[in-house]
Write an enzyme that holds these catalytic residues in place. Sequence first.
Site, mmCIF file in Angstrom:
data_model
loop_
_atom_site.group_PDB
_atom_site.id
_atom_site.type_symbol
_atom_site.label_atom_id
_atom_site.label_comp_id
_atom_site.label_asym_id
_atom_site.label_seq_id
_atom_site.Cartn_x
_atom_site.Cartn_y
_atom_site.Cartn_z
ATOM 1 N N MET A 11 22.875 -39.158 12.725
ATOM 2 C CA MET A 11 22.762 -40.529 13.190
ATOM 3 C C MET A 11 21.837 -40.650 14.396
ATOM 4 O O MET A 11 21.238 -41.687 14.625
ATOM 5 C CB MET A 11 24.131 -41.073 13.550
ATOM 6 N N SER A 12 21.720 -39.581 15.163
ATOM 7 C CA SER A 12 20.869 -39.665 16.356
ATOM 8 C C SER A 12 19.402 -39.780 15.969
ATOM 9 O O SER A 12 18.578 -40.235 16.743
ATOM 10 C CB SER A 12 21.086 -38.451 17.235
ATOM 11 N N LYS A 13 19.067 -39.339 14.768
ATOM 12 C CA LYS A 13 17.689 -39.475 14.301
ATOM 13 C C LYS A 13 17.473 -40.906 13.844
ATOM 14 O O LYS A 13 18.163 -41.417 12.979
ATOM 15 C CB LYS A 13 17.456 -38.544 13.099
ATOM 16 N N ARG A 14 16.487 -41.528 14.420
ATOM 17 C CA ARG A 14 16.244 -42.918 14.085
ATOM 18 C C ARG A 14 15.358 -42.988 12.863
ATOM 19 O O ARG A 14 14.207 -42.630 12.905
ATOM 20 C CB ARG A 14 15.548 -43.581 15.260
ATOM 21 N N SER A 63 18.673 -45.550 8.801
ATOM 22 C CA SER A 63 19.788 -45.328 9.711
ATOM 23 C C SER A 63 20.449 -46.629 10.110
ATOM 24 O O SER A 63 19.847 -47.688 10.096
ATOM 25 C CB SER A 63 19.311 -44.647 10.980
#
Length: 436
Positions: free
Chosen positions: A202-205, A209
Amino acid sequence: MVVTRFAPSPTGELHVGGARTALYSYLYARHSNGKFILRIEDTDLERSKQEYVDNILRSIDWLGLEYDEIHYQSKRLDIYNDYAKKLMDSGRAYKRVDADKGECIVFKIDRDYIYWDDAVHERIGRDISKDPDLVIVKSDGYPTYNFACVVDDTLMGITHVVRGNDHISNTPKQISLIRALGGACPIYGHIPLILNPDMSKMSKREETSLETATLKYRDEGYLPEALINFLALLGWSPGGDLEIMDKETLIKLFTLERVNKKSAVFDLAKLKWLNGSYIRKKSLDDLTLECRAMLLTRFNKLSVNDAILKELVRQNQERMKTLRDFVDQTKFFFTDDVEYNSEAVKAYILPDQSRQILLEIIDSFNSMNDFSKDSISAILKDITSKKGLKFVQVAQPLRVAATGNTISPPIDETISILGKEKTLQRIKKALSIANK
Ligand code: GLU
């Protein structure tokens, strides 16, 4: 006494993953009658920004995670320099001039196998004997993350460090530093990542997402109590089927032992469901205040009085999942510029039969003096039976004409609030659109 901290670096907006870390630290401290510290790790001059500090503070405030102390590492530089000096004096650190980075202070890392008993995982161990020595003070005089973090965790008496799994690789270095400083090791609890429904991080945009910034959820009409409840369940459960838990209940039940080892998947439908349930629990007065605030983010001025607004909220409370749903479902009240959904127009305004019904409704409404819900309902029923139709065949064209859409609270209530004049204007407008 249990002391926990949330230690964000202000290099971006507070992500919901960060919010969950903050929440777990907060819940554990409150559960244990301990202390919760907020520590802004702003020692990366290039990447730290005041706007992100503001965003983090606003997010934490909105979520209601009251902290007992707040510290800024940028105001504690003397302390880190003192400790760097102590390490040099004791022979555990030395100065080194790097070709690209200039003169920095470097820590001689333990040549050892380091392990700890993680509160979430089992024992975790790493051989760091072949790791390079660790830069602790950069040439600009600022400490590195690992160093400032360890000095502060030690000086602030942190007993439990709750943070993301991504920090597991830092922990052995930090333990090595703590040993050299003669401090006591806190208990570490590394919590698993949050995944998108497609299992990406989830931290990867990415395009696919979900929204990651915490305050986006506020802007989308989620209540903080629902987001807290949701985030708490994203990697923890009290056991049993209990799902709806307010903050007090979470505090009572939360323990690190029950945090999952596996990554959690962010399920937006569940968040919506929880949000809807918190919305239904709100008192009508409180919910009206929330809805009013949400409306004002969209309209400069509300053209209805408080009693009407409250009535609209009452009509929608049962089925709105977010405050934004309320705005979407009622926006036709606040603007004469009704947005007509083209599918709805095609289905319910364009057909001949609909047009006839609308003309008939105009006639009947014109001769009404009392535009009450009951009179409206009587008239619609009258038209329905006269024409031998079903009620929806009459109600839907009217609904689309008055609201632009096929979904609204009961149509008699809706247009009674809207008023006769506006209702007639809108029916005529809908017919004129259809004539084009
Ligand atoms: N400033 C670090 C971060 O934002 C803190 C990590 C920690 O909790 O030790 O990732």
